[in-house]
Design an enzyme around this catalytic site. Structure first.
Site, PDB file in Angstrom:
ATOM      1  N   GLN A  99     -24.969 100.702  28.899  1.00  0.00           N
ATOM      2  CA  GLN A  99     -25.472  99.360  28.609  1.00  0.00           C
ATOM      3  C   GLN A  99     -25.404  99.104  27.101  1.00  0.00           C
ATOM      4  OE1 GLN A  99     -29.005  98.041  31.320  1.00  0.00           O
ATOM      5  NE2 GLN A  99     -29.374 100.158  30.839  1.00  0.00           N
ATOM      6  N   ASN A 100     -25.110 100.144  26.344  1.00  0.00           N
ATOM      7  CA  ASN A 100     -25.163 100.024  24.888  1.00  0.00           C
ATOM      8  C   ASN A 100     -23.949  99.297  24.327  1.00  0.00           C
ATOM      9  OD1 ASN A 100     -27.544 101.427  25.070  1.00  0.00           O
ATOM     10  ND2 ASN A 100     -26.665 103.398  24.476  1.00  0.00           N
ATOM     11  N   ASP A 102     -23.150  99.829  21.086  1.00  0.00           N
ATOM     12  CA  ASP A 102     -22.707 100.585  19.912  1.00  0.00           C
ATOM     13  C   ASP A 102     -21.469 101.404  20.284  1.00  0.00           C
ATOM     14  OD1 ASP A 102     -25.526 102.686  20.626  1.00  0.00           O
ATOM     15  OD2 ASP A 102     -23.440 103.283  20.953  1.00  0.00           O
ATOM     16  N   HIS A 117     -22.277  95.770  28.877  1.00  0.00           N
ATOM     17  CA  HIS A 117     -22.819  94.646  28.115  1.00  0.00           C
ATOM     18  C   HIS A 117     -22.037  94.367  26.846  1.00  0.00           C
ATOM     19  CE1 HIS A 117     -26.893  95.379  30.290  1.00  0.00           C
ATOM     20  NE2 HIS A 117     -26.035  94.708  31.028  1.00  0.00           N
ATOM     21  N   CYS A 125     -13.894  84.368  19.871  1.00  0.00           N
ATOM     22  CA  CYS A 125     -14.110  82.926  19.696  1.00  0.00           C
ATOM     23  C   CYS A 125     -15.093  82.432  20.757  1.00  0.00           C
ATOM     24  CB  CYS A 125     -12.778  82.191  19.851  1.00  0.00           C
ATOM     25  SG  CYS A 125     -12.970  80.412  19.881  1.00  0.00           S
ATOM     26  N   CYS A 154      -8.728  78.057  16.478  1.00  0.00           N
ATOM     27  CA  CYS A 154      -9.222  76.705  16.817  1.00  0.00           C
ATOM     28  C   CYS A 154     -10.408  76.282  15.964  1.00  0.00           C
ATOM     29  CB  CYS A 154      -9.619  76.651  18.302  1.00  0.00           C
ATOM     30  SG  CYS A 154     -11.097  77.626  18.681  1.00  0.00           S
ATOM     31  N   SER A 193     -35.059 101.502  30.271  1.00  0.00           N
ATOM     32  CA  SER A 193     -36.352 101.035  30.793  1.00  0.00           C
ATOM     33  C   SER A 193     -36.186 100.577  32.232  1.00  0.00           C
ATOM     34  CB  SER A 193     -36.861  99.878  29.931  1.00  0.00           C
ATOM     35  OG  SER A 193     -35.872  98.858  29.888  1.00  0.00           O
TER      36      SER A 193
END
Ligand code: BV8
Length: 244
Positions: A99-100, A102, A117, A125, A154, A193
Site C-alpha cells: 500500500q506504500n 515509497d 496506491h 498530468c 497541455c 491498520s
C-alpha cells in the site's frame, strides 16, 4: 509462536507479502496514523489525500507530497524491507503487494512490488494522466505550500502519482494482488491498520482460500481475527527472525 510461523513460511511454495506504512516506520517515514510533525500536525492525511483537497488547494497538497518525497529520499530501507527481498530470493514466484507509495522495497532489492496506491515517484498530468518529470525535490524542511509543475503537453497541473481516497485502484494492480492472495500458501501482512479498503480485504481473501496468514504489528488490528499468527512487534525486529 514465531517458530511455528517461521516453519509455515519456510514450508510455503507460494508466498504473498502484503506491506503497509508500518514497514517503513523504522526507516523514519511517518505512517498514516502517526502523529504528523511540524506544519503537517494540524492536517488529517485522509483529508489531504483526496482529489477535492488538490482541487481546492493544489499548492498545499503538492507541498505535502514533496515533503513526504523528501523524507523518503532521506530514508534507507530497514531490516524489514531487506528480509522481504530475502523471501523473494528464496521463494521463486513470491509476490510483494504494498500500500506504500515509497520506493524502499525497490531500494532493498525487491524486483517488482505491486503498488496498489501508486508512487511518490510517478507524478502525472492531472488532466491527461500523461507521465510528468519529477522536479528537483523543492520541499522546504517543514513542508509547506509548493506550486505544482505544469504538464509539458497541455499545461494542466501535475498531480502526485498516488491513489487518493475516493479514487479507484489501478485495475491491473488490484486484480494481480487479488489473484495472488487467492492462490497462496502463506500471506504475510506487515504494518497495516487494516482499515483502508479494498486493500484491507486481501488478508481475508487469502484466509478464505485456506492460506496461513501471519500478521506483524505492534498493535491489534481488525485483521487479527482472520490471521493464523498475530506476531506482536515491529517489522525490522520480527521479519528477519521469520526469515532466518
Ligand atoms: C476506492 C495513497 C472506489 C495516498 C492511500 C469499502 C470498499 C471500498 C472502498 C471503501 C470501503 N469503505 C470505505 C471505502 C473508501 C476508502 C476507505 O477505505 N476509507 C477508509 C478510511 C474507511 N477507500 C478508498 O477511497 C479507495 N478507493 O475504494 O474507490 C471507487 C471505485 C470505482 C470508482 C471510483 C471509486 C482508495 C484508498 C487508497 C487511499 N490512498 N494512500 C497517499 O499515500 O497519500 S491509503 C493510505 O492509508 C495508505 O496507502 C494505506 O493504504 C492506508 C492505511 O495506512 P496503513 O498503511 O495501514 O498505515 P496506518 O498509518 O493506517 O497504520 C500503520 C500500521 O502500522 C498501524 O497498525 C501501526 O500499529 C503499525 N506499525 C507502526 N509501526 C510499525 C508498525 N508495524 C510494524 N512495524 C512497525 N515499526
Amino acid at each position: 509462536m514465531i517458530d511455528e510461523a517461521a516453519a509455515a513460511l519456510g514450508a510455503a511454495g507460494r508466498v504473498v507479502v502484503f506491506t503497509c506504512a508500518g514497514i517503513s516506520a523504522e526507516s523514519g517515514v511517518p505512517t498514516f496514523r502517526d502523529d504528523l510533525t511540524g506544519l503537517w500536525a494540524r492536517y488529517d492525511p485522509e483529508q489531504l489525500a483526496t482529489p477535492e483537497a488538490f482541487d481546492t488547494d493544489p499548492d498545499l497538497v503538492w507541498g505535502w507530497y514533496e515533503w513526504r518525497r523528501a523524507r523518503v529520499r532521506q530514508a534507507s530501507p530497514n531490516a524489514g524491507h531487506v528480509a522481504v527481498a530475502a523471501i523473494e530470493a528464496r521463494v521463486p514466484g513470491s509476490v510483494v503487494v504494498t500500500q506504500n507509495v515509497d520506493d524502499l522495497h525497490e531500494r532493498a532489492g525487491s524486483t517488482a512490488p505491486i503498488h496498489l496506491h501508486g508512487s511518490l515517484f510517478a507524478p502525472r498530468c492531472a488532466a491527461s494522466a500523461h507521465p510528468a518529470e519529477l522536479p528537483e525535490s523543492a520541499a522546504a524542511s517543514d513542508g509547506g505550500r509548493i506550486e505544482p509543475p505544469r504538464c509539458t503537453e497541455c499545461d494542466a497541473l501535475v498531480r502526485p502519482g498516488v491513489v487518493w481516497f475516493g479514487e479507484p485502484l489501478p485495475e491491473a494492480a488490484l486484480s494481480a494482488a487479488v489473484d495472488a492472495c487467492g492462490d497462496c500458501d502463506v500471506l504475510l501482512t506487515v504494518g497495516t491498520s487494516g482499515v483502508v479498503y479494498p486493500a484491507a480485504a486481501l488478508p481475508l481473501i487469502a484466509a478464505r482460500a485456506g492460506a496461513t496468514v501471519i500478521q506483524i504489528n505492534p498493535d491489534r488490528t481488525p485483521l487479527d481475527d482472520v490471521c493464523t499468527f498475530n506476531l506482536r512487534g515491529t517489522a525490522a525486529q520480527l521479519l528477519p527472525a521469520l526469515v532466518r
